[in-house]
Write a protein that holds these residues in place. Structure first.
Motif, PDB file in Angstrom:
ATOM      1  N   ALA A   1      -6.550 111.391  -4.660  1.00 23.06           N
ATOM      2  CA  ALA A   1      -7.113 111.791  -5.953  1.00 23.06           C
ATOM      3  C   ALA A   1      -6.483 113.054  -6.547  1.00 23.06           C
ATOM      4  O   ALA A   1      -6.162 113.096  -7.733  1.00 23.06           O
ATOM      5  N   ARG A   2      -6.319 114.081  -5.723  1.00 22.36           N
ATOM      6  CA  ARG A   2      -5.794 115.346  -6.262  1.00 22.36           C
ATOM      7  C   ARG A   2      -4.340 115.191  -6.691  1.00 22.36           C
ATOM      8  O   ARG A   2      -3.934 115.740  -7.716  1.00 22.36           O
ATOM      9  N   VAL A   3      -3.581 114.450  -5.942  1.00 26.80           N
ATOM     10  CA  VAL A   3      -2.179 114.183  -6.302  1.00 26.80           C
ATOM     11  C   VAL A   3      -2.136 113.413  -7.625  1.00 26.80           C
ATOM     12  O   VAL A   3      -1.378 113.763  -8.536  1.00 26.80           O
ATOM     13  N   LYS A   4      -2.988 112.394  -7.713  1.00 27.35           N
ATOM     14  CA  LYS A   4      -3.040 111.574  -8.937  1.00 27.35           C
ATOM     15  C   LYS A   4      -3.383 112.437 -10.153  1.00 27.35           C
ATOM     16  O   LYS A   4      -2.771 112.314 -11.209  1.00 27.35           O
ATOM     17  N   ASN A   5      -4.356 113.346  -9.993  1.00 31.28           N
ATOM     18  CA  ASN A   5      -4.787 114.185 -11.117  1.00 31.28           C
ATOM     19  C   ASN A   5      -3.675 115.121 -11.594  1.00 31.28           C
ATOM     20  O   ASN A   5      -3.528 115.358 -12.795  1.00 31.28           O
ATOM     21  N   VAL A   6      -2.886 115.633 -10.670  1.00 38.89           N
ATOM     22  CA  VAL A   6      -1.745 116.472 -11.059  1.00 38.89           C
ATOM     23  C   VAL A   6      -0.735 115.634 -11.847  1.00 38.89           C
ATOM     24  O   VAL A   6      -0.170 116.089 -12.843  1.00 38.89           O
TER      25      VAL A   6
ATOM     26  N   VAL B   1       7.037 110.279 -12.553  1.00 41.24           N
ATOM     27  CA  VAL B   1       5.641 110.728 -12.437  1.00 41.24           C
ATOM     28  C   VAL B   1       4.693 109.537 -12.585  1.00 41.24           C
ATOM     29  O   VAL B   1       3.709 109.435 -11.858  1.00 41.24           O
ATOM     30  N   HIS B   2       5.035 108.637 -13.488  1.00 38.33           N
ATOM     31  CA  HIS B   2       4.214 107.434 -13.684  1.00 38.33           C
ATOM     32  C   HIS B   2       4.163 106.602 -12.397  1.00 38.33           C
ATOM     33  O   HIS B   2       3.093 106.141 -11.988  1.00 38.33           O
ATOM     34  N   GLN B   3       5.318 106.461 -11.750  1.00 38.34           N
ATOM     35  CA  GLN B   3       5.379 105.734 -10.468  1.00 38.34           C
ATOM     36  C   GLN B   3       4.486 106.398  -9.431  1.00 38.34           C
ATOM     37  O   GLN B   3       3.741 105.725  -8.711  1.00 38.34           O
ATOM     38  N   TYR B   4       4.603 107.734  -9.380  1.00 38.56           N
ATOM     39  CA  TYR B   4       3.843 108.484  -8.375  1.00 38.56           C
ATOM     40  C   TYR B   4       2.345 108.419  -8.654  1.00 38.56           C
ATOM     41  O   TYR B   4       1.534 108.340  -7.726  1.00 38.56           O
ATOM     42  N   LYS B   5       1.998 108.433  -9.925  1.00 39.49           N
ATOM     43  CA  LYS B   5       0.579 108.308 -10.311  1.00 39.49           C
ATOM     44  C   LYS B   5       0.042 106.963  -9.810  1.00 39.49           C
ATOM     45  O   LYS B   5      -1.056 106.899  -9.260  1.00 39.49           O
ATOM     46  N   GLY B   6       0.839 105.925  -9.973  1.00 38.08           N
ATOM     47  CA  GLY B   6       0.453 104.599  -9.506  1.00 38.08           C
ATOM     48  C   GLY B   6       0.278 104.536  -7.991  1.00 38.08           C
ATOM     49  O   GLY B   6      -0.727 104.038  -7.487  1.00 38.08           O
ATOM     50  N   SER B   7       1.265 105.081  -7.264  1.00 41.84           N
ATOM     51  CA  SER B   7       1.196 105.073  -5.789  1.00 41.84           C
ATOM     52  C   SER B   7       0.002 105.861  -5.288  1.00 41.84           C
ATOM     53  O   SER B   7      -0.721 105.421  -4.391  1.00 41.84           O
TER      54      SER B   7
ATOM     55  N   CYS C   1       3.876 121.893 -12.779  1.00 42.48           N
ATOM     56  CA  CYS C   1       3.251 120.683 -12.224  1.00 42.48           C
ATOM     57  C   CYS C   1       4.001 120.196 -10.990  1.00 42.48           C
ATOM     58  O   CYS C   1       3.372 119.731 -10.026  1.00 42.48           O
ATOM     59  N   LEU C   2       5.297 120.302 -11.022  1.00 43.98           N
ATOM     60  CA  LEU C   2       6.092 119.863  -9.864  1.00 43.98           C
ATOM     61  C   LEU C   2       5.735 120.708  -8.639  1.00 43.98           C
ATOM     62  O   LEU C   2       5.533 120.179  -7.536  1.00 43.98           O
ATOM     63  N   GLN C   3       5.605 122.016  -8.874  1.00 36.92           N
ATOM     64  CA  GLN C   3       5.226 122.925  -7.789  1.00 36.92           C
ATOM     65  C   GLN C   3       3.846 122.551  -7.232  1.00 36.92           C
ATOM     66  O   GLN C   3       3.627 122.497  -6.019  1.00 36.92           O
ATOM     67  N   GLN C   4       2.930 122.276  -8.161  1.00 38.00           N
ATOM     68  CA  GLN C   4       1.558 121.924  -7.786  1.00 38.00           C
ATOM     69  C   GLN C   4       1.537 120.609  -7.010  1.00 38.00           C
ATOM     70  O   GLN C   4       0.810 120.457  -6.028  1.00 38.00           O
ATOM     71  N   LEU C   5       2.365 119.692  -7.458  1.00 38.98           N
ATOM     72  CA  LEU C   5       2.465 118.379  -6.809  1.00 38.98           C
ATOM     73  C   LEU C   5       2.962 118.520  -5.366  1.00 38.98           C
ATOM     74  O   LEU C   5       2.422 117.905  -4.442  1.00 38.98           O
TER      75      LEU C   5
END
Lengths: 151, 147
Positions: A91-96, A78-84, A115-119
């Motif tokens: 923005a919405r992906v990052k916020n999730v 999730v940390h990696q994905y937040k960075g990417s 959260c995974l579903q939301q992502l």
């Protein structure tokens, strides 16, 4: 449809993506990096992002299916994905991802699963919106026009 | 206004003489940071983890600026920064990470960073890094003049 109409559609669609929070200022920064030496820079970066997204979401899914769940491993993805996502202005992906990390910290499996579903949902929406935007870009370029940019 | 323009010209002129190393395991971040540096006129290359950054210096290459991510496999940014400093590398090392907790940033700074910037790196953040390099060069030049 003529080039002016394609350009109007492009402008409107991009504006709505910002208005609805799909994209933030970082996407404009990406567009500003594009120049004659790298004319497809934005599409190249976003294509990498799509591949990265699918890989990381799959990794998160597999990590959450383990027994017991290694929340540190989930958090790492999730940390990696937040960075990417922050790097491309998603923005919405990052916020999730931010919320997801909190559930990882709390070792809350139900929260993580939600959260995974939301992502997956947010990524799917973002991808189809961006693909539509790039499709309009191609129409404009084919008609000999220039791509409108948001300042 | 004139002083500001002069400062910008100095920064741009400085940039074309600099070299940089981007250390980040995330290909997207690396691509964006390399392009940002290239557009600023800074010759640069990228590596995928801290060990590769250390190895490239071990084999004789050096850079004016190192953009160092924190979380990387094999050797993270903190370990790599400590190692580079212990090797006597005096380059400007700027931590570039999405970590925002004060304690995490503090730990990274204590490893030997000159500066820390929150990802994503932007043109404005890069300008502030170049300003710092420019200030350091001005200070060194004045010190040499006094001696």
């Amino acid at each position: 449809m003529d080039v002016i109409q394609w350009q109007r559609q492009h402008r409107d669609h991009q504006a709505s993506m910002f208005r609805e929070g799909f994209l933030d200022d970082q996407f404009i920064q990406l567009q500003k990096l594009q120049d004659e030496t790298s004319p497809d820079f934005v599409i190249e970066v976003i294509t990498m992002f799509f591949a990265d997204s699918e890989n990381l979401i799959n990794n998160m899914k597999q990590a959450l299916e383990q027994t017991p769940v290694d929340f540190r491993q989930v958090d790492a993805h999730v940390h990696q994905y937040k960075g990417s996502s922050a790097s491309v202005g998603a923005a919405r992906v990052k916020n999730v991802c931010v919320t997801f990390r909190n559930f990882c910290d709390a070792q809350n499996l139900e929260g993580c699963a939600r959260c995974l579903q939301q992502l997956q949902h947010e990524y799917s929406l973002l991808k189809s919106n961006l693909q539509h935007l790039f499709g309009l870009q191609q129409q404009i370029q084919a008609a000999g026009g220039s791509i409108p940019t948001i300042e | 206004m004139e002083a500001k323009n002069k400062k910008l010209l100095v920064s741009q002129d400085l940039a074309t003489h600099l070299t940089a190393l981007v250390v980040d395991d995330n290909m997207i971040s690396r691509k964006i940071h390399e392009k940002l540096l290239k557009n600023a006129g800074i010759r640069n290359q990228g590596v995928g983890n801290g060990k590769e950054a250390v190895d490239i210096h071990f084999y004789g290459q050096s850079f004016d600026l190192i953009l160092m991510d924190m979380d990387m496999p094999i050797m993270n940014g903190i370990q790599a920064t400590k190692k580079l400093r212990s090797m006597g590398i005096c380059s400007m090392i700027v931590g570039v990470s999405s970590r925002s907790m004060e304690s995490e940033i503090q730990q990274f700074m204590e490893a030997g960073l000159d500066d820390y910037q929150l990802k994503p790196l932007t043109k404005t953040k890069l300008s502030s890094i170049l300003d710092k390099i420019n200030s350091n060069l001005t200070y060194k030049s004045k010190s040499n003049h006094v001696i």
